[in-house]
Scaffold this motif. Sequence first.
Motif, mmCIF file in Angstrom:
data_model
loop_
_atom_site.group_PDB
_atom_site.id
_atom_site.type_symbol
_atom_site.label_atom_id
_atom_site.label_comp_id
_atom_site.label_asym_id
_atom_site.label_seq_id
_atom_site.Cartn_x
_atom_site.Cartn_y
_atom_site.Cartn_z
ATOM 1 N N ILE A 4 4.961 -1.853 12.382
ATOM 2 C CA ILE A 4 3.801 -1.665 11.680
ATOM 3 C C ILE A 4 2.532 -1.863 12.714
ATOM 4 C CG2 ILE A 4 2.168 -2.131 9.703
ATOM 5 C CD1 ILE A 4 4.636 -3.109 8.373
ATOM 6 N N SER A 5 1.748 -0.861 12.882
ATOM 7 C CA SER A 5 0.417 -1.249 13.773
ATOM 8 C C SER A 5 -0.614 -0.561 13.180
ATOM 9 C CB SER A 5 0.954 -0.521 15.210
ATOM 10 O OG SER A 5 0.532 0.814 14.943
ATOM 11 N N VAL A 6 -1.914 -0.777 13.735
ATOM 12 C CA VAL A 6 -3.225 -0.136 13.279
ATOM 13 C C VAL A 6 -3.030 1.349 13.292
ATOM 14 C CG1 VAL A 6 -4.633 -2.178 13.656
ATOM 15 C CG2 VAL A 6 -4.240 -0.437 15.292
ATOM 16 N N VAL A 9 -0.224 2.483 10.166
ATOM 17 C CA VAL A 9 -0.029 1.856 8.777
ATOM 18 C C VAL A 9 -0.313 2.456 7.534
ATOM 19 C CG1 VAL A 9 -2.144 0.596 8.801
ATOM 20 C CG2 VAL A 9 -0.704 -0.584 7.533
ATOM 21 N N GLN A 10 -1.436 3.435 7.770
ATOM 22 C CA GLN A 10 -1.869 4.153 6.684
ATOM 23 C C GLN A 10 -0.748 5.276 6.287
ATOM 24 O OE1 GLN A 10 -5.915 5.647 7.035
ATOM 25 N NE2 GLN A 10 -6.822 3.670 7.254
ATOM 26 N N GLU A 11 -0.314 5.804 7.240
ATOM 27 C CA GLU A 11 0.776 7.181 6.964
ATOM 28 C C GLU A 11 1.825 6.109 6.475
ATOM 29 O OE1 GLU A 11 -0.935 6.443 9.940
ATOM 30 O OE2 GLU A 11 -2.220 8.377 10.116
ATOM 31 N N LEU A 12 2.138 5.160 7.053
ATOM 32 C CA LEU A 12 3.231 4.309 6.642
ATOM 33 C C LEU A 12 3.478 4.060 5.181
ATOM 34 C CD1 LEU A 12 5.993 3.459 7.599
ATOM 35 C CD2 LEU A 12 5.171 1.587 8.273
ATOM 36 N N ILE A 13 2.230 3.543 4.760
ATOM 37 C CA ILE A 13 2.177 3.067 3.233
ATOM 38 C C ILE A 13 2.091 4.110 2.555
ATOM 39 C CG2 ILE A 13 -0.345 2.823 3.154
ATOM 40 C CD1 ILE A 13 0.055 0.269 1.763
ATOM 41 N N VAL A 14 1.239 5.256 2.714
ATOM 42 C CA VAL A 14 1.560 6.499 1.774
ATOM 43 C C VAL A 14 2.870 6.990 1.861
ATOM 44 C CG1 VAL A 14 0.851 8.859 1.527
ATOM 45 C CG2 VAL A 14 -0.791 7.101 2.442
ATOM 46 N N ALA A 15 3.667 7.117 2.802
ATOM 47 C CA ALA A 15 5.178 7.603 2.735
ATOM 48 C C ALA A 15 5.965 6.569 1.955
ATOM 49 C CB ALA A 15 5.474 7.853 4.262
ATOM 50 N N ALA A 16 5.764 5.464 2.134
ATOM 51 C CA ALA A 16 6.543 4.409 1.628
ATOM 52 C C ALA A 16 6.535 4.409 -0.102
ATOM 53 C CB ALA A 16 6.348 2.943 2.024
ATOM 54 N N ASP A 17 5.245 4.390 -0.329
ATOM 55 C CA ASP A 17 4.821 4.577 -1.758
ATOM 56 C C ASP A 17 5.503 5.991 -2.246
ATOM 57 O OD1 ASP A 17 3.246 3.717 -3.876
ATOM 58 O OD2 ASP A 17 2.382 5.690 -3.702
ATOM 59 N N MET A 18 5.498 6.972 -1.622
ATOM 60 C CA MET A 18 6.079 8.325 -2.203
ATOM 61 C C MET A 18 7.592 7.869 -2.443
ATOM 62 S SD MET A 18 3.762 11.333 -0.203
ATOM 63 C CE MET A 18 4.972 12.442 -1.007
ATOM 64 N N LEU A 19 8.048 7.401 -1.520
ATOM 65 C CA LEU A 19 9.713 7.241 -1.530
ATOM 66 C C LEU A 19 10.161 6.002 -2.239
ATOM 67 C CD1 LEU A 19 10.227 8.016 2.280
ATOM 68 C CD2 LEU A 19 10.873 9.631 0.223
ATOM 69 N N GLN A 20 8.992 5.292 -2.895
ATOM 70 C CA GLN A 20 9.383 4.124 -3.675
ATOM 71 C C GLN A 20 9.979 2.933 -2.691
ATOM 72 O OE1 GLN A 20 11.203 5.019 -7.230
ATOM 73 N NE2 GLN A 20 9.454 6.655 -8.113
ATOM 74 N N LEU A 21 9.756 2.797 -1.774
ATOM 75 C CA LEU A 21 10.130 1.642 -0.702
ATOM 76 C C LEU A 21 9.152 0.496 -0.970
ATOM 77 C CD1 LEU A 21 11.171 3.859 2.319
ATOM 78 C CD2 LEU A 21 12.466 3.009 0.387
ATOM 79 N N THR A 22 9.185 -0.335 -1.990
ATOM 80 C CA THR A 22 8.202 -1.154 -2.360
ATOM 81 C C THR A 22 8.205 -2.194 -1.240
ATOM 82 O OG1 THR A 22 8.948 -0.901 -4.640
ATOM 83 C CG2 THR A 22 7.778 -3.008 -4.085
ATOM 84 N N ASP A 23 9.404 -2.703 -0.727
ATOM 85 C CA ASP A 23 9.291 -3.753 0.567
ATOM 86 C C ASP A 23 8.417 -3.335 1.515
ATOM 87 O OD1 ASP A 23 10.960 -5.239 -0.985
ATOM 88 O OD2 ASP A 23 12.855 -4.725 0.021
ATOM 89 N N VAL A 24 8.470 -2.062 1.880
ATOM 90 C CA VAL A 24 7.827 -1.605 3.123
ATOM 91 C C VAL A 24 6.346 -1.531 2.668
ATOM 92 C CG1 VAL A 24 7.344 0.443 4.536
ATOM 93 C CG2 VAL A 24 9.546 -0.048 3.993
ATOM 94 N N VAL A 25 5.842 -1.010 1.487
ATOM 95 C CA VAL A 25 4.549 -0.974 0.967
ATOM 96 C C VAL A 25 3.961 -2.565 0.985
ATOM 97 C CG1 VAL A 25 3.107 -0.779 -0.994
ATOM 98 C CG2 VAL A 25 4.859 1.141 -0.389
ATOM 99 N N ASN A 26 4.687 -3.425 0.640
ATOM 100 C CA ASN A 26 4.313 -4.985 0.473
ATOM 101 C C ASN A 26 4.034 -5.205 2.147
ATOM 102 O OD1 ASN A 26 4.359 -4.736 -2.179
ATOM 103 N ND2 ASN A 26 6.529 -5.764 -2.229
ATOM 104 N N PHE A 31 0.117 -6.620 6.283
ATOM 105 C CA PHE A 31 -0.406 -6.279 7.616
ATOM 106 C C PHE A 31 -1.940 -5.918 7.403
ATOM 107 C CE2 PHE A 31 -1.530 -3.059 11.065
ATOM 108 C CZ PHE A 31 -1.191 -3.952 12.003
ATOM 109 N N LEU A 32 -2.159 -5.170 6.363
ATOM 110 C CA LEU A 32 -3.629 -4.727 6.388
ATOM 111 C C LEU A 32 -4.590 -6.058 6.060
ATOM 112 C CD1 LEU A 32 -3.390 -1.346 4.357
ATOM 113 C CD2 LEU A 32 -4.441 -1.779 6.950
ATOM 114 N N LYS A 33 -3.885 -7.096 5.352
ATOM 115 C CA LYS A 33 -4.694 -8.095 4.846
ATOM 116 C C LYS A 33 -5.000 -9.163 6.029
ATOM 117 C CE LYS A 33 -3.001 -8.656 0.125
ATOM 118 N NZ LYS A 33 -2.023 -9.491 -0.775
ATOM 119 N N ILE A 44 -10.653 -0.350 4.072
ATOM 120 C CA ILE A 44 -9.669 -0.898 3.706
ATOM 121 C C ILE A 44 -9.612 -0.873 1.865
ATOM 122 C CG2 ILE A 44 -7.715 -2.817 3.273
ATOM 123 C CD1 ILE A 44 -8.584 -3.414 6.017
ATOM 124 N N PHE A 45 -10.756 -1.152 1.527
ATOM 125 C CA PHE A 45 -11.123 -1.262 0.056
ATOM 126 C C PHE A 45 -11.000 0.384 -0.490
ATOM 127 C CE2 PHE A 45 -14.576 -0.232 -3.046
ATOM 128 C CZ PHE A 45 -13.961 -1.029 -4.131
#
Length: 360
Positions: A4-6, A9-26, A31-33, A44-45
């Motif tokens: 995960i990098s700056v 991270v945005q593309e990754l979290i969107v893709a992980a959310d679509m695939l329901q990869l909860t651990d990756v989303v978390n 990372f963003l925090k 970020i908000f």
Amino acid sequence: IVNISVNNVQELIVAADMLQLTDVVNLCCEFLKGQIDPLNCIGIFQFSEQIACHDLLEFTEDYIHVHFLEVHSGEEFLALTKDQLIKILRSEELSIEDEYQVFLAAMQWILKDLGKRRKYVVEVLDPIRFPLLPSQRLLKYIEGGYTRLQGGRWSDSRALSCVERFDTFSQYWTTVSSLHQARCGLGVAVLGGMVYAIGGEKDSMIFDCTECYDPVTKQWTTVASMNHPRCGLGVCVCYGAVYALGGWVGAEIGNTIERFDPDDNKWEIVGNMAVSRYYFGCCEMQEKWVEVASMKVPRAGMCVVAVNGLLYVSGGRSSSHDFLAPGTLDSVEVYNPHTDTWTEIGNMITSRCEGGIAVL
């Protein structure tokens, strides 16, 4: 292993959310925090709101509240949507020294794009706790910023000279001859079949000039100037004369009254109003000013109209107790000149000031 990098991270979290990869989303949220600061927290908000990531949204909201004084100074703050801004301003958790800082943040957002955002002024300022504002600081802000705001209030930061005429029979607008002096905040009156344009301002300069439009020749001519430059004045016609009342006279709200006699082409000072006012409606005036019963609520910027011998006064601004900041009113009062009494009637649906009113 997920890197995960700056940059991803945005593309990754969107893709992980679509695939329901909860651990990756978390992992992405954590990372963003860790990357958050006053300059990027708004971005970020907005991103967390867009993807409905409630944990990250709550975290960024808390961060914005704690670091509000730093956050509202950044460019991202000015890119908030109206609803996002109001949500932040309404928070009870804002870390501020006084309410004036919240007021400044709201005005800063409005002034960023005044032409498009001025329609949101009432909504955006609604969360401000005006009774908690230091009254002297607010008055200084109004006095210092009035002329800066005035030039753009009416046409996207431009004072205009163009004039339009509406034909009530044909139901269409046409342009006529332009004013000699571009301006806004002027007063307009009709007397003897002529249209008078009085006072106003442009680029912080307040005018005393008066122009007269003849619908037969279709030309504007300059007539006598007022004794005092005025903008935001009230204008009305009574007994063959034009009256100019109050308005901004330099840096002060004036209470003097001038009368223009078109036959003599001359303005003269005829008296003072009991209360200094600006942007109010005017109806009929008596040649002699007499003291009558006071309104139940002190007002400025209200609308005034006469109907069937009664005087209706609606909206406007009124100061709070102990000379705190003025608030916008929705109340309406009716004056009966025969009994010299005021009566309150039903409130308007929306509070408003500096509006317009007409009788049909």
